[in-house]
Design a protein around this motif. Structure first.
Motif, short mmCIF file in Angstrom:
data_model
loop_
_atom_site.label_atom_id
_atom_site.label_comp_id
_atom_site.label_asym_id
_atom_site.label_seq_id
_atom_site.Cartn_x
_atom_site.Cartn_y
_atom_site.Cartn_z
N GLU A 59 -2.67 -8.60 5.92
CA GLU A 59 -0.44 -9.02 6.77
C GLU A 59 -0.31 -7.81 6.94
O GLU A 59 -0.13 -7.11 5.81
CB GLU A 59 -0.39 -9.64 5.11
CG GLU A 59 1.08 -10.27 6.27
CD GLU A 59 2.42 -11.23 5.84
OE1 GLU A 59 1.57 -11.87 4.46
OE2 GLU A 59 3.36 -11.23 5.21
N VAL A 117 -7.19 -20.62 1.82
CA VAL A 117 -5.80 -20.86 2.42
C VAL A 117 -6.40 -19.84 4.06
O VAL A 117 -7.80 -19.19 4.64
CB VAL A 117 -5.67 -19.02 1.91
CG1 VAL A 117 -3.64 -18.94 2.76
CG2 VAL A 117 -5.37 -19.91 0.05
N GLY A 118 -4.83 -20.45 5.16
CA GLY A 118 -5.11 -19.99 6.22
C GLY A 118 -4.78 -18.94 7.05
O GLY A 118 -4.04 -17.70 5.76
N ASN A 119 -4.34 -18.36 7.93
CA ASN A 119 -3.26 -17.12 8.49
C ASN A 119 -3.07 -17.93 8.80
O ASN A 119 -2.61 -18.77 10.14
CB ASN A 119 -4.80 -15.98 9.73
CG ASN A 119 -6.09 -15.00 9.29
OD1 ASN A 119 -5.81 -14.81 8.26
ND2 ASN A 119 -7.41 -15.37 9.58
N GLY A 120 -1.03 -16.88 8.50
CA GLY A 120 -0.06 -17.79 9.46
C GLY A 120 0.66 -16.38 10.15
O GLY A 120 -0.20 -15.17 10.28
N GLU A 135 -1.12 -12.24 10.03
CA GLU A 135 -2.19 -12.42 8.89
C GLU A 135 -3.50 -12.00 9.63
O GLU A 135 -3.83 -12.65 10.43
CB GLU A 135 -2.47 -13.45 8.63
CG GLU A 135 -0.75 -13.43 7.04
CD GLU A 135 -1.00 -14.54 6.14
OE1 GLU A 135 -0.20 -14.46 4.84
OE2 GLU A 135 -0.58 -15.75 6.63
N GLU A 144 -3.97 -10.07 1.13
CA GLU A 144 -3.62 -10.94 1.53
C GLU A 144 -4.27 -12.89 0.15
O GLU A 144 -5.63 -11.44 -0.18
CB GLU A 144 -3.04 -12.24 2.79
CG GLU A 144 -2.06 -11.86 3.11
CD GLU A 144 -0.56 -13.08 1.55
OE1 GLU A 144 -1.60 -13.86 1.07
OE2 GLU A 144 0.19 -12.71 2.14
N GLN A 161 -0.81 -24.12 0.21
CA GLN A 161 -1.16 -22.41 0.49
C GLN A 161 -0.05 -22.03 1.04
O GLN A 161 -0.42 -21.41 1.85
CB GLN A 161 -2.45 -23.39 1.10
CG GLN A 161 -3.30 -24.12 1.05
CD GLN A 161 -4.69 -24.54 1.55
OE1 GLN A 161 -5.49 -23.72 2.53
NE2 GLN A 161 -5.95 -25.25 1.20
N ARG A 196 7.52 -20.75 -0.52
CA ARG A 196 6.72 -20.93 -0.03
C ARG A 196 6.34 -22.02 0.11
O ARG A 196 5.42 -22.10 1.71
CB ARG A 196 6.08 -19.44 -0.82
CG ARG A 196 6.37 -18.17 -0.81
CD ARG A 196 5.22 -17.26 -0.85
NE ARG A 196 5.22 -16.19 -0.67
CZ ARG A 196 6.61 -14.68 -0.87
NH1 ARG A 196 7.07 -15.27 -2.15
NH2 ARG A 196 6.19 -14.56 -0.38
N HIS A 249 3.86 -16.48 10.47
CA HIS A 249 5.34 -16.77 10.54
C HIS A 249 6.26 -16.16 11.44
O HIS A 249 6.30 -14.87 11.45
CB HIS A 249 5.83 -16.33 8.95
CG HIS A 249 4.54 -17.19 7.88
ND1 HIS A 249 4.79 -16.34 6.51
CD2 HIS A 249 3.57 -17.95 7.54
CE1 HIS A 249 4.15 -17.39 5.97
NE2 HIS A 249 3.52 -18.00 6.51
N ALA A 258 1.62 -22.97 3.84
CA ALA A 258 2.09 -22.95 4.91
C ALA A 258 3.05 -23.38 5.34
O ALA A 258 3.56 -23.57 6.46
CB ALA A 258 0.51 -23.20 5.48
N GLU A 287 4.68 -12.26 11.40
CA GLU A 287 4.01 -11.83 10.45
C GLU A 287 2.87 -11.41 11.70
O GLU A 287 2.77 -12.92 11.87
CB GLU A 287 4.19 -12.31 9.17
CG GLU A 287 5.59 -12.21 8.22
CD GLU A 287 5.26 -12.46 7.03
OE1 GLU A 287 4.16 -13.18 6.71
OE2 GLU A 287 6.15 -12.99 6.41
N1 GLU Z 1 -0.88 -17.29 4.20
C1 GLU Z 1 -0.15 -18.12 4.34
C2 GLU Z 1 -0.15 -18.66 5.77
O1 GLU Z 1 -1.13 -19.68 6.27
C3 GLU Z 1 1.05 -17.53 3.92
C4 GLU Z 1 1.19 -16.68 2.67
C5 GLU Z 1 1.82 -15.68 2.53
O2 GLU Z 1 2.27 -14.54 3.44
O3 GLU Z 1 3.43 -16.33 2.27
O4 GLU Z 1 0.61 -19.32 5.79
#
Ligand code: GLU
Ligand code: MG
Length: 286
Positions: A129, A173-176, A68, A122, A236, A249, A178, A238, A66
């Motif tokens: 995202e 909230v940061g940028n993931g 973000e 997001e 958040q 989550r 995943h 993460a 993913e």
């Molecule tokens: N922004 C969230 C992160 O830092 C993830 C949010 C999500 O897609 O569940 O990983």
């Protein structure tokens, strides 16, 4: 010993860039001047793991990363971060605020052969995202680079600035980035249709348990920058807790069963303490 190297484009993966007319892109392998695979080539490393899993264990993996990112106004002075949108997460208002950027981005992805499953606003200010379809892990890592290049290039044409930094501002909230992984044997998704918890087959349960056991150490690779630790905080999404759960989550591993009727294709494991400062070839090496 230091080995001199050359970057060899993998021309089978060449893509004409829709967001940068006149340019094309291909992922590269690092090759020594003697024509050997460079020991530091992470793309070669991932390919080797995938090949060995197939040859020695009869296992195939599918992966998706993913992306973000945060969109800022391009006309803000200096390093000032001014989010390009004010509307709420998941809200259509944000799409309107970005004008033609989201539609142009989707068109560029489609022209480049990337199947986008979802593009959505997001939770952080100006954050978006993209989720894409699962492919083999090397292709998934390649694709994560291409998606980022496209996000950046199309934004530039719209006078916007983007950042994939794990944290763009100190709080919030940061940028993931995943990583979604599924293990398959003879065309069967091991994360679905089994007797184990949430339909996992025994091997998928073992895979999940093994990943969880090693994840605290692996996080050095999947969240490698000082800014990664501004993102890795509770509440958040993460995934900072060494735990797993169905559709949870807050746990580091989120078991995704998929929707009834699609589970044999869609079930997978999401690894959450991963951000886009990570090398995607190392981060998706199962
Ligand atoms: N922004 C969230 C992160 O830092 C993830 C949010 C999500 O897609 O569940 O990983
Ligand atoms: Mg997200």
């Amino acid at each position: 010993m230091y080995k001199r190297q050359r970057l060899y484009p993998d021309l089978d993966q060449l893509v004409v860039l829709a967001g940068q007319p006149g340019w094309a892109w291909a992922p590269v392998d690092r090759i020594t001047q003697d024509g050997q695979r460079h020991p530091g080539c992470t793309r070669t490393f991932l390919r080797r793991i995938v090949t060995e899993a197939a040859e020695h264990h009869g296992l195939a993996f599918r992966a998706a990363i993913e992306i973000e990112w945060t969109v800022a106004r391009g006309d803000a002075p200096g390093d000032t971060f001014t989010p390009a949108t004010t509307g709420p997460a998941y809200g259509a208002a944000r799409q309107v605020e970005l004008g033609d950027y989201p539609a142009d981005l989707l068109a560029a992805c489609a022209a480049q052969g990337i199947d986008v499953e979802q593009l959505h606003p997001e939770y952080a200010a100006g954050q978006f995202e993209i989720s894409v379809g699962a492919v083999d892990p090397v292709a998934a890592a390649d694709r994560s680079v291409l998606v980022r290049q496209t996000v950046r290039a199309v934004a530039q044409r719209h006078g916007l600035r983007v950042s994939f930094a794990p944290a763009v501002v100190g709080q919030g909230v940061g940028n993931g980035g995943h990583v979604h992984l599924s293990a398959w044997r003879e065309g069967v998704n091991l994360h679905s249709g089994g007797e184990g918890r949430y339909g996992m087959r025994a091997e998928a349960e073992s895979f999940t348990a093994g990943l969880l056991a090693h994840l605290p150490g692996l996080t050095a690779v999947t969240a490698p920058s000082p800014a990664s630790y501004l993102r890795l905080r509770p509440s958040q999404w993460a995934g900072v807790f060494t735990a797993w759960g169905r559709e949870t989550r807050e746990t580091a591993l989120r078991v995704i069963t998929g929707t009834a009727g699609l589970r044999d294709q869609a079930a997978n494991l999401e690894i959450k303490p991963v951000d886009l400062a990570a090398n995607p070839y190392l981060a998706s090496a199962p």
